[in-house]
Scaffold this motif. Structure first.
Motif, short mmCIF file in Angstrom:
data_model
loop_
_atom_site.label_atom_id
_atom_site.label_comp_id
_atom_site.label_asym_id
_atom_site.label_seq_id
_atom_site.Cartn_x
_atom_site.Cartn_y
_atom_site.Cartn_z
N LEU A 217 0.83 -1.21 0.00
CA LEU A 217 0.00 0.00 0.00
C LEU A 217 0.86 1.25 0.00
N ASP A 218 1.96 1.24 0.77
CA ASP A 218 2.86 2.40 0.78
C ASP A 218 3.45 2.65 -0.60
N ASP A 219 3.81 1.59 -1.30
CA ASP A 219 4.34 1.75 -2.65
C ASP A 219 3.30 2.37 -3.59
N VAL A 220 2.06 1.92 -3.47
CA VAL A 220 0.99 2.48 -4.30
C VAL A 220 0.79 3.97 -4.01
N LEU A 221 0.80 4.32 -2.74
CA LEU A 221 0.63 5.73 -2.37
C LEU A 221 1.80 6.58 -2.85
N ASP A 222 3.02 6.02 -2.80
CA ASP A 222 4.18 6.75 -3.32
C ASP A 222 4.03 7.01 -4.82
N ARG A 223 3.55 6.02 -5.55
CA ARG A 223 3.32 6.21 -6.98
C ARG A 223 2.30 7.31 -7.22
N GLU A 224 1.24 7.32 -6.40
CA GLU A 224 0.20 8.33 -6.59
C GLU A 224 0.74 9.73 -6.31
N ARG A 225 1.54 9.87 -5.26
CA ARG A 225 2.10 11.18 -4.95
C ARG A 225 3.01 11.66 -6.08
N ALA A 226 3.86 10.75 -6.58
CA ALA A 226 4.78 11.13 -7.65
C ALA A 226 4.01 11.52 -8.91
N LEU A 227 2.94 10.81 -9.21
CA LEU A 227 2.15 11.11 -10.40
C LEU A 227 1.46 12.46 -10.26
N ILE A 228 0.93 12.75 -9.08
CA ILE A 228 0.27 14.04 -8.86
C ILE A 228 1.27 15.19 -8.98
N ASN A 229 2.53 14.94 -8.59
CA ASN A 229 3.57 15.97 -8.68
C ASN A 229 4.13 16.13 -10.09
N GLY A 230 3.58 15.39 -11.05
CA GLY A 230 3.98 15.58 -12.44
C GLY A 230 5.08 14.68 -12.93
N HIS A 231 5.43 13.64 -12.18
CA HIS A 231 6.48 12.73 -12.61
C HIS A 231 5.92 11.67 -13.57
N ALA A 232 6.81 11.07 -14.33
CA ALA A 232 6.40 10.04 -15.29
C ALA A 232 6.28 8.69 -14.58
N ASP A 233 5.37 7.87 -15.06
CA ASP A 233 5.15 6.54 -14.50
C ASP A 233 5.51 5.50 -15.56
N MET A 234 6.34 4.53 -15.18
CA MET A 234 6.80 3.52 -16.12
C MET A 234 6.75 2.14 -15.48
N ARG A 235 6.57 1.15 -16.35
CA ARG A 235 6.66 -0.24 -15.94
C ARG A 235 8.01 -0.80 -16.38
N PHE A 236 8.72 -1.40 -15.44
CA PHE A 236 10.05 -1.93 -15.73
C PHE A 236 10.00 -3.46 -15.73
N THR A 237 10.67 -4.06 -16.71
CA THR A 237 10.83 -5.51 -16.77
C THR A 237 12.29 -5.82 -17.07
N GLY A 238 12.90 -6.65 -16.24
CA GLY A 238 14.29 -7.01 -16.42
C GLY A 238 14.46 -8.46 -16.83
N LEU A 239 15.24 -8.71 -17.86
CA LEU A 239 15.54 -10.05 -18.35
C LEU A 239 17.05 -10.18 -18.51
N ILE A 240 17.57 -11.37 -18.25
CA ILE A 240 19.00 -11.65 -18.40
C ILE A 240 19.15 -12.86 -19.31
N VAL A 241 19.91 -12.70 -20.38
CA VAL A 241 20.19 -13.80 -21.30
C VAL A 241 21.62 -14.28 -21.04
N ILE A 242 21.77 -15.54 -20.68
CA ILE A 242 23.08 -16.14 -20.47
C ILE A 242 23.34 -17.10 -21.63
N THR A 243 24.48 -16.96 -22.28
CA THR A 243 24.83 -17.75 -23.45
C THR A 243 26.13 -18.50 -23.21
N ALA A 244 26.17 -19.76 -23.64
CA ALA A 244 27.36 -20.59 -23.48
C ALA A 244 27.46 -21.53 -24.67
#
Length: 489
Positions: free
Chosen positions: A415-442
């Motif tokens: 809930l705290d994370d959701v509220l932090d997102r809401e405050r940042a959005l109201i203050n005019g900041h951009a909202d993004m979804r991040f996805t991290g992937l790692i490719v290991i090759t051998a």
């Protein structure tokens, strides 16, 4: 393919803090009822209905007769495979088996059946990608006709972040944040993908430079120390290359129409490229080049053919695709190598410095690609997600209170994370979804398993949790190893 983590990026131009620290929100795992997803609730409902009907129709004997049905439904809802319940794994298993039965998990290049002109000869969902060349800058533009996007790839150079002062680090982080916020605010950026390509290096370049430049007048102590450093560290050296792929929303009719239509589409792409280049300069990052067709072809071909002779060039995007691919449940065999894709399922849950991925990025002796894809959200979509998350939290808390379940700290943290997102959005900041992937090759399976274990340990040191993707390796490889800014959700 995967869930995502959402975060806010500051677009302000105020002074940067003395110590740049970041924190990612927790991945939302709240369900429809008491933390259960809709499909798990459906399984429980099927079991309850089956038992109730059996009791009324045949009593206890009827319950025993239909026990395989209701016990199977409960097992699907509560028995886990890895970290996911069986009912949520079944669609992936079914899709993988269907592709295997129909032979769609294998790809072979067919010289007798050439691909249509302008395509990139890639397998799977990427087969529809087309390319064209900007006549003004010779930049390669990758067009996805299904999503109506154009992807351009930038080669970015930068100084060693860890060697900078804390104030300079904070300023660089703030500048990069403003660059991302500017892309999100333009409304034309669909996705942005940052890739760090790392390949083991023999260190011959460092050793050769030293042997060619040392002189007899050098201080003996300094020479001995430098020799010892090269002996111990040069074999573990690696070459790193940073690429940034930007997928821009451009209607297909503006790209492929005759006359002024093509010029209009290319002009829109050039404007976004210029704006992004300005954002890089503000973050003290140097744009080495926008990849041309030859360079992009070499990057794509290098992902599929990692052991090809150095210095050889593909020359054309028409021949950049793989020769042969075999997808297995937990890995992908391609040309001269095999790869496994890990998903960063959890980012650090506490405030960490901006270089928290240092142990993962600079893990020696492993050929890997770290891909972080950021998807901008519009203000309306971000507020809708925030409201839904708040409603789900309140509903779940009421359900737990009704049955006497004890709420834990994880609920309060979400809930705290959701509220932090809401405050940042109201203050005019951009909202993004991040996805991290790692490719290991051998080169073979044993070497790959050892490298995966090594990367998993490095991820733990970086405060991240990783999970090997199962039944989705081919699609994940295309999304993570190739700088095409493909969808990853």
């Amino acid at each position: 393919m995967t869930d995502t983590v959402t975060g806010s990026l500051s677009g302000s131009s105020g002074p940067a803090p003395a110590s740049a620290r970041v924190r990612f929100g927790r991945r939302q795992q709240r369900g429809l009822l008491l933390g259960l997803s809709p499909v798990r609730v459906a399984c429980v409902a099927i079991a309850a209905v089956t038992i109730t009907a059996a009791v009324f129709l045949a009593g206890v004997l009827g319950v025993l007769l239909v026990s395989p049905l209701w016990m199977g439904a409960i097992a699907l809802a509560f028995v886990r495979h890895g970290e996911r319940p069986l009912v949520e794994v079944l669609p992936t298993v079914g899709h993988y088996l269907a592709r295997r039965v129909t032979g769609r998990n294998r790809f072979r290049a067919s010289p007798d059946h050439p691909r249509p002109g302008g395509t990139m000869a890639l397998p799977g969902e990427a087969a529809a990608l087309r390319f064209l060349i900007d006549p003004a800058s010779q930049t390669a533009l990758v067009h996805d006709p299904h999503e109506a996007t154009v992807t351009v790839v930038a080669h970015v150079e930068h100084t060693a972040y860890v060697l900078l002062s804390p104030d300079e680090q904070a300023r660089r982080v703030s500048g990069w944040s403003r660059a991302l916020a500017g892309l999100a605010a333009s409304g034309r950026c669909r996705r942005l993908q940052v890739l760090d390509l790392a390949a083991p290096d023999t260190g011959e370049g460092i050793v050769g430079w030293w042997r060619g430049h040392r002189t007899a007048t050098d201080t003996p102590f300094a020479s001995e120390q430098y020799e010892e450093l090269m002996t111990t560290r040069a074999p573990a050296a690696a070459t790193h290359r940073t690429l940034v792929a930007v997928a821009l929303e451009v209607p297909s009719r503006l790209l492929w129409a005759r006359g002024t239509g093509t010029a209009r589409g290319l002009e829109l792409v050039r404007q976004e490229m210029s704006a992004f280049e300005a954002g890089l300069r503000a973050a003290d990052l140097r744009l080495a080049e926008w990849l041309q067709a030859r360079d992009l072809a070499d990057v794509i071909r290098g992902a599929y053919d990692p052991l090809r002779a150095s210095g050889t060039s593909v020359g054309s995007l028409r021949a950049a695709g793989p020769v042969a691919i075999d997808e297995r449940w937990d890995r992908l065999d391609h040309d001269t190598g095999c790869s496994a894709v890990l998903w960063i399922s959890e980012w650090p849950r506490i405030d960490v410095p901006a270089d928290f991925l240092h142990a993962l990025v600079f893990q020696p002796g492993v050929r890997k690609t770290l891909s972080i894809t950021a998807t901008p959200l519009s203000s309306r979509q971000a507020m809708r997600d925030i409201r839904r998350a708040k409603v789900e939290h309140v509903t779940d808390a009421a359900q737990k209170a009704r049955i006497g379940a004890i709420a834990d700290l994880a609920d309060a943290a979400e809930l705290d994370d959701v509220l932090d997102r809401e405050r940042a959005l109201i203050n005019g900041h951009a909202d993004m979804r991040f996805t991290g992937l790692i490719v290991i090759t051998a080169g073979d399976d044993d070497e790959l398993d050892a490298a995966v274990t090594q990367i998993e340990r490095a991820a733990v040191q970086s405060g991240c949790e990783t999970r090997r993707l199962l039944g989705q390796q081919a699609r994940a490889f295309t999304a993570a190893a190739l700088p095409l800014a493909r969808r990853v959700d």
